[in-house]
Design a protein around this motif. Structure first.
Motif, PDB file in Angstrom:
ATOM      1  N   MET A  64     -16.117  47.399 169.068  1.00  0.00           N
ATOM      2  CA  MET A  64     -14.933  48.107 168.957  1.00  0.00           C
ATOM      3  C   MET A  64     -13.765  48.034 169.838  1.00  0.00           C
ATOM      4  O   MET A  64     -12.527  48.339 169.672  1.00  0.00           O
ATOM      5  N   ASN A  65     -14.022  47.382 170.766  1.00  0.00           N
ATOM      6  CA  ASN A  65     -13.031  46.895 171.785  1.00  0.00           C
ATOM      7  C   ASN A  65     -12.120  46.081 171.085  1.00  0.00           C
ATOM      8  O   ASN A  65     -10.837  46.064 171.457  1.00  0.00           O
ATOM      9  N   SER A  66     -12.251  45.217 170.136  1.00  0.00           N
ATOM     10  CA  SER A  66     -11.432  44.460 169.354  1.00  0.00           C
ATOM     11  C   SER A  66     -11.702  45.068 167.913  1.00  0.00           C
ATOM     12  O   SER A  66     -10.956  45.981 167.444  1.00  0.00           O
ATOM     13  N   GLY A 124      -8.193  49.195 171.576  1.00  0.00           N
ATOM     14  CA  GLY A 124      -9.447  48.747 171.734  1.00  0.00           C
ATOM     15  C   GLY A 124      -9.886  47.937 172.831  1.00  0.00           C
ATOM     16  O   GLY A 124     -10.937  48.180 173.331  1.00  0.00           O
ATOM     17  N   SER A 125      -9.020  47.519 173.640  1.00  0.00           N
ATOM     18  CA  SER A 125      -9.277  46.746 174.808  1.00  0.00           C
ATOM     19  C   SER A 125      -9.540  47.527 176.057  1.00  0.00           C
ATOM     20  O   SER A 125      -9.840  47.181 177.183  1.00  0.00           O
ATOM     21  N   LEU A 126      -9.210  48.838 175.694  1.00  0.00           N
ATOM     22  CA  LEU A 126      -9.529  49.801 176.856  1.00  0.00           C
ATOM     23  C   LEU A 126     -10.810  49.775 177.396  1.00  0.00           C
ATOM     24  O   LEU A 126     -10.867  49.853 178.729  1.00  0.00           O
ATOM     25  N   LEU A 127     -11.809  49.271 176.697  1.00  0.00           N
ATOM     26  CA  LEU A 127     -13.297  49.364 177.015  1.00  0.00           C
ATOM     27  C   LEU A 127     -13.625  48.107 177.491  1.00  0.00           C
ATOM     28  O   LEU A 127     -14.962  47.927 177.768  1.00  0.00           O
ATOM     29  N   GLY A 172     -17.184  57.853 167.909  1.00  0.00           N
ATOM     30  CA  GLY A 172     -16.161  58.950 168.159  1.00  0.00           C
ATOM     31  C   GLY A 172     -15.422  59.312 169.500  1.00  0.00           C
ATOM     32  O   GLY A 172     -14.403  59.610 169.648  1.00  0.00           O
ATOM     33  N   ALA A 173     -16.431  59.241 170.418  1.00  0.00           N
ATOM     34  CA  ALA A 173     -15.849  59.158 171.921  1.00  0.00           C
ATOM     35  C   ALA A 173     -14.822  58.170 172.294  1.00  0.00           C
ATOM     36  O   ALA A 173     -13.950  58.337 172.809  1.00  0.00           O
ATOM     37  N   ILE A 174     -15.211  56.763 171.512  1.00  0.00           N
ATOM     38  CA  ILE A 174     -14.295  55.658 171.792  1.00  0.00           C
ATOM     39  C   ILE A 174     -12.965  55.965 171.388  1.00  0.00           C
ATOM     40  O   ILE A 174     -11.814  56.002 171.911  1.00  0.00           O
ATOM     41  N   ASP A 175     -12.947  56.430 170.003  1.00  0.00           N
ATOM     42  CA  ASP A 175     -11.533  57.055 169.371  1.00  0.00           C
ATOM     43  C   ASP A 175     -10.902  57.781 170.055  1.00  0.00           C
ATOM     44  O   ASP A 175      -9.515  57.778 170.357  1.00  0.00           O
ATOM     45  N   ARG A 176     -11.356  58.885 170.464  1.00  0.00           N
ATOM     46  CA  ARG A 176     -10.751  59.935 171.101  1.00  0.00           C
ATOM     47  C   ARG A 176     -10.491  59.591 172.830  1.00  0.00           C
ATOM     48  O   ARG A 176      -9.333  60.027 172.905  1.00  0.00           O
TER      49      ARG A 176
END
Length: 510
Positions: A242-244, A407-410, A422-426
């Motif tokens: 999901m980073n990309s 998405g590249s935040l991670l 869900g945690a990633i989206d938030r």
């Protein structure tokens, strides 16, 4: 029932929703009596799922069922773009679950300038390729890789037959294009059209093709193709998470979405002379959020299971989430005014026994674990201040940070940090909005921090996000929000022991 005396010094709070159902009117400095029901719940009514920028996937499905072709769907959501063709169709995708390259194919392969016979395997190590008789067979020979550290199929063109696909020994996982080692990471190098085939089923629902929504899948193919090329054009790396965009190789493909990819082969959307930043989210709730593209109504979204939703949160949970102690009042103070119930919340204020805290709508969404920032609070009678979202490049919802691939935040995350979708989206929504709002409040391009450099990155412990600027750095945690530090301020912070000794910064140092 307990009685609490509270002094509210803000006309913005007049009147607000008060936990326990008692509305208070506050004008300038006035002491009001609030009756707080212990353990009372706060009810929020909302619309949509996700950030709402760009195309709504459920909306696209709804429009497809109404007979809209893919081109019309794309024009609706991505106003100001033009149709184009991919001029640099090769992409490289980091395969995060693979640690080595040992592959075979039923057709010939190429490595180190030599042809490998069908059924033989190739194992890469450093600058050497070892060819073996099958996956666990005897060594046939070793060859230097030279300038191309990849094992390639005999024909690198897209949409090749199954016998030409490279497969990992052991798992038998198949991938289109070539597989190699770059910087110690396993990389899949392939044509953008083949990449999209491994993406669409993970980002949408293939069954839509059976329900009159085939044109929505075509629109998704164009959006996914354009999104990846826009990221690459900005120097970002692509991986299979999901980073990309979630990419599953051949195992992630579906014949119905493959047909959508083939029907739109090479098609992308252009803006400003390059691939447009074609964000998309699950459900807009009936109105897109603006940003890089004009906000538009989304009547197709009525088919979405998240078109309308209701969430009930205990007052204790709200107070803890906002860090204000025992909750007294909660209200939306600013919204974008697009759609029913004043549209998406832009600012939300909580008042409690421990103080008052105002956050962005996306931060509130993250804190309260809501589907989207489009929500209203049951019982609030004051209309929030309406601030229409700016649109177009440079005026997006991320302000000076627009066009960041959130998405590249991670991309800096370590394997021991586990976050669900869900945690990633938030996290993405909250951090992006917080950085943008902070930069705007500091003067935008004229702020003490200067211009953003690169992309935001998650810290190794998964607890904070950082964004570098030409003259400083921002930190974000759910507890502190966005904290800005000039280079001088950061130097002083580091001199006192930095993050190791002090934890993440809690106050600006400008």
């Amino acid at each position: 029932m307990r009685q609490v005396r509270s002094k509210i010094v803000s006309a913005v709070l007049a009147p607000v929703i008060v936990v326990g159902g008692v509305a208070a009117v506050a004008v300038t400095t006035k002491t009001v009596r609030i009756e707080l029901a212990a353990g009372a719940d706060v009810t929020l009514t909302g619309k949509g799922h996700g950030h709402g920028r760009g195309m709504g996937q459920w909306g696209a499905f709804g429009y497809a069922k109404k007979g809209w072709p893919a081109d019309k769907i794309l024009r609706h959501y991505y106003g100001g773009t033009t149709a184009g063709k991919a001029d640099k169709p090769e992409v490289s995708v980091i395969l995060t679950k693979q640690s080595s390259v040992n592959v075979r194919a039923d057709a010939p392969m190429r490595v180190g300038g030599q042809t490998v016979a069908p059924g033989q395997a190739v194992r890469l190590s450093g600058a050497t390729a070892t060819i073996t008789s099958g996956c666990n067979g005897a060594v046939v020979k070793s060859v230097p890789l030279g300038p191309n550290p990849f094992v390639d199929p005999i024909n690198p063109a897209p949409s090749r037959p199954g016998n030409e696909l490279l497969r990992f020994c052991g798992s038998n996982a198949a991938y289109r294009g070539g597989l190699g080692l770059v910087g110690g990471r396993v990389v899949n190098r392939l044509h953008i059209d083949d990449y999209v085939k491994g993406v669409i089923p993970r980002e949408s629902l293939p069954k839509w093709a059976d329900e009159g929504g085939g044109e929505a899948l075509k629109a998704q193919a164009v959006a996914a193709r354009t999104y990846a090329l826009a990221a690459l054009a900005k120097g970002k790396k692509i991986d299979d998470t999901m980073n990309s965009q979630v990419y599953g190789g051949v195992a992630g493909e579906d014949p119905r979405t493959n047909a959508a990819a083939d029907a739109t082969a090479g098609k992308i959307l252009l803006a400003g002379g390059g691939p447009a930043f074609t964000e998309f989210s699950a459900s807009t709730g009936g109105y897109t959020a603006g940003g890089n593209f004009p906000a538009v109504t989304d009547e197709g979204d009525t088919v979405s299971p998240a078109h309308n939703w209701t969430a009930t949160v205990s007052s204790g949970s709200v107070g803890r989430a906002f860090g204000v102690g025992v909750l007294k009042a909660l209200e939306v103070t600013q919204a974008n005014g697009l759609g029913p119930a004043n549209g998406r919340a832009l600012k939300v204020k909580a008042v409690g026994s421990g103080g008052t805290k105002e956050v962005t709508g996306e931060e509130a969404r993250s804190l309260l674990k809501l589907k989207s920032s489009w929500f209203s609070i049951a019982g609030q009678t004051t209309r929030p201040q309406i601030v229409a979202p700016p649109t177009g490049p440079g005026a997006g919802i991320l302000g000076p940070l627009e066009n960041l691939d959130l998405g590249s935040l991670l991309r800096g995350i370590t394997d021991n940090v586990k976050l669900d979708k869900g945690a990633i989206d938030r996290l993405l929504g909250a951090a992006g909005s917080a950085f943008a709002a902070k930069q705007v409040s500091l003067g935008g391009p004229k702020s003490p921090l200067g211009q953003p450099l690169g992309v935001p990155e998650l810290t190794d412990d998964g607890q904070a996000v950082t964004q570098r600027f030409s003259r400083g750095t921002m930190f974000y945690t759910q507890k502190t929000g966005a904290v800005a530090m000039t280079k001088r301020g950061l130097k002083a912070f580091d001199a006192r022991g930095g993050v190791v000794a002090l934890g993440y910064p809690q106050a600006d140092a400008l």
